[in-house]
Design a protein around this motif. Sequence first.
Motif, PDB file in Angstrom:
ATOM      1  N   ARG A 111       0.272  -1.185   0.001  1.00  0.00           N
ATOM      2  CA  ARG A 111      -0.138  -0.162  -0.267  1.00  0.00           C
ATOM      3  C   ARG A 111       0.922   1.424  -0.546  1.00  0.00           C
ATOM      4  O   ARG A 111       1.842   0.815   1.217  1.00  0.00           O
ATOM      5  N   PHE A 112      -0.156   2.382  -0.521  1.00  0.00           N
ATOM      6  CA  PHE A 112       1.158   3.509  -1.133  1.00  0.00           C
ATOM      7  C   PHE A 112       0.027   4.559  -0.235  1.00  0.00           C
ATOM      8  O   PHE A 112      -0.595   4.253  -0.712  1.00  0.00           O
ATOM      9  N   GLU A 113       0.610   5.509   0.517  1.00  0.00           N
ATOM     10  CA  GLU A 113       0.183   7.043   1.009  1.00  0.00           C
ATOM     11  C   GLU A 113       1.318   7.850   0.646  1.00  0.00           C
ATOM     12  O   GLU A 113       2.269   8.069   1.002  1.00  0.00           O
ATOM     13  N   ILE A 114       0.482   8.693  -0.495  1.00  0.00           N
ATOM     14  CA  ILE A 114       1.516  10.412  -0.609  1.00  0.00           C
ATOM     15  C   ILE A 114       0.994  11.857  -0.590  1.00  0.00           C
ATOM     16  O   ILE A 114      -0.855  11.472   0.150  1.00  0.00           O
ATOM     17  N   THR A 115       1.018  11.984   0.214  1.00  0.00           N
ATOM     18  CA  THR A 115       0.998  13.434   1.110  1.00  0.00           C
ATOM     19  C   THR A 115       1.552  15.208  -0.055  1.00  0.00           C
ATOM     20  O   THR A 115       2.378  14.332   0.468  1.00  0.00           O
ATOM     21  N   VAL A 116       1.080  15.709  -1.181  1.00  0.00           N
ATOM     22  CA  VAL A 116       1.133  16.669  -1.608  1.00  0.00           C
ATOM     23  C   VAL A 116       0.681  18.246  -0.644  1.00  0.00           C
ATOM     24  O   VAL A 116      -0.202  18.244  -0.103  1.00  0.00           O
ATOM     25  N   LYS A 117       1.975  18.663  -0.237  1.00  0.00           N
ATOM     26  CA  LYS A 117       1.249  19.678   0.625  1.00  0.00           C
ATOM     27  C   LYS A 117       1.706  20.966  -0.303  1.00  0.00           C
ATOM     28  O   LYS A 117       3.095  21.010  -1.149  1.00  0.00           O
ATOM     29  N   GLY A 118       0.532  21.504  -0.014  1.00  0.00           N
ATOM     30  CA  GLY A 118       1.322  23.108  -0.593  1.00  0.00           C
ATOM     31  C   GLY A 118       0.676  24.548  -0.071  1.00  0.00           C
ATOM     32  O   GLY A 118       0.960  24.788   1.403  1.00  0.00           O
ATOM     33  N   LEU A 138      -4.278   7.178  -2.231  1.00  0.00           N
ATOM     34  CA  LEU A 138      -3.689   6.299  -1.872  1.00  0.00           C
ATOM     35  C   LEU A 138      -4.081   5.287  -3.241  1.00  0.00           C
ATOM     36  O   LEU A 138      -4.683   5.544  -3.827  1.00  0.00           O
ATOM     37  N   GLY A 139      -2.997   3.893  -2.667  1.00  0.00           N
ATOM     38  CA  GLY A 139      -3.014   3.087  -3.993  1.00  0.00           C
ATOM     39  C   GLY A 139      -2.738   2.150  -3.535  1.00  0.00           C
ATOM     40  O   GLY A 139      -2.179   1.493  -2.010  1.00  0.00           O
ATOM     41  N   VAL A 149      -3.552   4.366  -7.730  1.00  0.00           N
ATOM     42  CA  VAL A 149      -4.460   4.956  -7.458  1.00  0.00           C
ATOM     43  C   VAL A 149      -6.049   4.565  -7.082  1.00  0.00           C
ATOM     44  O   VAL A 149      -6.528   5.132  -7.953  1.00  0.00           O
ATOM     45  N   SER A 150      -6.407   4.564  -6.278  1.00  0.00           N
ATOM     46  CA  SER A 150      -7.655   4.067  -5.954  1.00  0.00           C
ATOM     47  C   SER A 150      -8.077   5.098  -4.599  1.00  0.00           C
ATOM     48  O   SER A 150     -10.076   4.894  -5.046  1.00  0.00           O
ATOM     49  N   LYS A 151      -7.652   6.477  -5.006  1.00  0.00           N
ATOM     50  CA  LYS A 151      -8.145   7.558  -3.391  1.00  0.00           C
ATOM     51  C   LYS A 151      -7.639   8.167  -3.426  1.00  0.00           C
ATOM     52  O   LYS A 151      -6.552   8.628  -3.866  1.00  0.00           O
ATOM     53  N   VAL A 199      -0.892  11.240 -10.722  1.00  0.00           N
ATOM     54  CA  VAL A 199      -1.193  10.203 -10.631  1.00  0.00           C
ATOM     55  C   VAL A 199      -1.507   9.546 -12.090  1.00  0.00           C
ATOM     56  O   VAL A 199      -0.741   8.681 -12.713  1.00  0.00           O
ATOM     57  N   SER A 200      -1.178  10.367 -13.312  1.00  0.00           N
ATOM     58  CA  SER A 200      -0.922  10.608 -14.676  1.00  0.00           C
ATOM     59  C   SER A 200       0.969   9.843 -14.905  1.00  0.00           C
ATOM     60  O   SER A 200       0.918   9.138 -15.635  1.00  0.00           O
ATOM     61  N   ALA A 201       1.521  10.748 -14.091  1.00  0.00           N
ATOM     62  CA  ALA A 201       3.256  10.018 -13.417  1.00  0.00           C
ATOM     63  C   ALA A 201       3.029   8.846 -13.583  1.00  0.00           C
ATOM     64  O   ALA A 201       3.910   8.275 -13.587  1.00  0.00           O
TER      65      ALA A 201
END
Length: 397
Positions: free
Chosen positions: A189-196, A258-259, A239-241, A218-220
């Motif tokens: 499982r992977f979890e990504i957080t993009v911080k802006g 999340l994916g 990427v499922s969520k 997601v596209s990359a």
Amino acid sequence: MLHADLLEQARTLEPKITALRRAIHAEPELGLHTPLTASKVRAALAHLPLTWREGPSTTGLVATLKCGGGNGRRVLLRGDMDALEMPEETGLEFASQFAGRMHACGHDAHTAMLAGAAELLCARADKIAGEVQFMFQPGEEGHHGARFMIDDGLLEPKADAAFALHIMPNSPHGIVAGRAGPLLASADRFEITVKGDGGHASMPHDTLDPIPVACEIVSAIQAMVTRKFSVADPVVATVSKITAGTAYNVIPDSAHLLGTLRTLSPGARARLHEALPKLVSHIAAAHGLTAETAIIPGFPVTICDARAVDLGAKVAEELTGTFHRLSHPIMGAEDFSYVLEQTPGAMFFLGVAPQGADWKSCCSIHSTRMMLDESVMPLGSAVLAGCAERFLAEGFA
């Protein structure tokens, strides 16, 4: 050759196998602790000459049969016991009595078939040399139950071979199938957080908007899969969520993805684990944002030993006349993979669609309406018992 009446003997056990499966189905349990199911198993097999062991981490059970004579061979047979956190919509008279839980992956049948195999092998113990370990395992549905049982020492001393079955409700009635090499994928499982830096949606130039960056990631990821990994050693990255934002006119401070990652070799798995965080952080940095990636390891690749597959094929052919060799792996995952990392062996699929049914239209595992033809279960018990009997007699001949 197998004893000629093995399947016939298994069919005499059909009422007991079916009753155990239905009792387990009606009271499904989740995760590493399945005390009701474990109690049902022990009660069903209490009359047999088995020794039982349990560990501190789970309610998993290992029952051992010491057969007559001794040539030093030891074989393990495994069945899983846990259910899924989902509603049941089968309408069966023995449907789940616990709201939001269902045996939709067939573990109730796996456990019942393993109990049937224990009955068969105990009845033939004086004709067999060696030892059989019956592994009744909880926590297969993402809880690493097999790994916990291994860590608890329940599979010591290690078996020389290991076998398991998995039912397939949308495969032809009574077919036994398998393949050498990768059978099922690793699953992480992977979890990504993009911080802006959020702000008013009418003034995006005054913000660091994480949403378009998340979309670009997601596209990359899909481009990375097709351009950096060989089709001969495939990977899946899904990427499922995606979650971000609170209102239509607010740019949020962060976005979350999340994916799942699936691979068919340890090498591809390691490369994917290295490539994904780099891709994510570099895309975010190109837009002046930051991003963090967490990869939560799941099950390893399920790799079947060619000798074990050949042995199972011979057993299936003698019992049913056929064995189907799968042309390619399936990208689902199994924690029997932990056992196969330590012990050569194989998992086989058993088709449980109704006789004569359009099996392609049957509901698959993990469906709220998944059902199986219980008349196939004695065959499953005979296949497991046959694999054990043949290995103890011949090894990987």
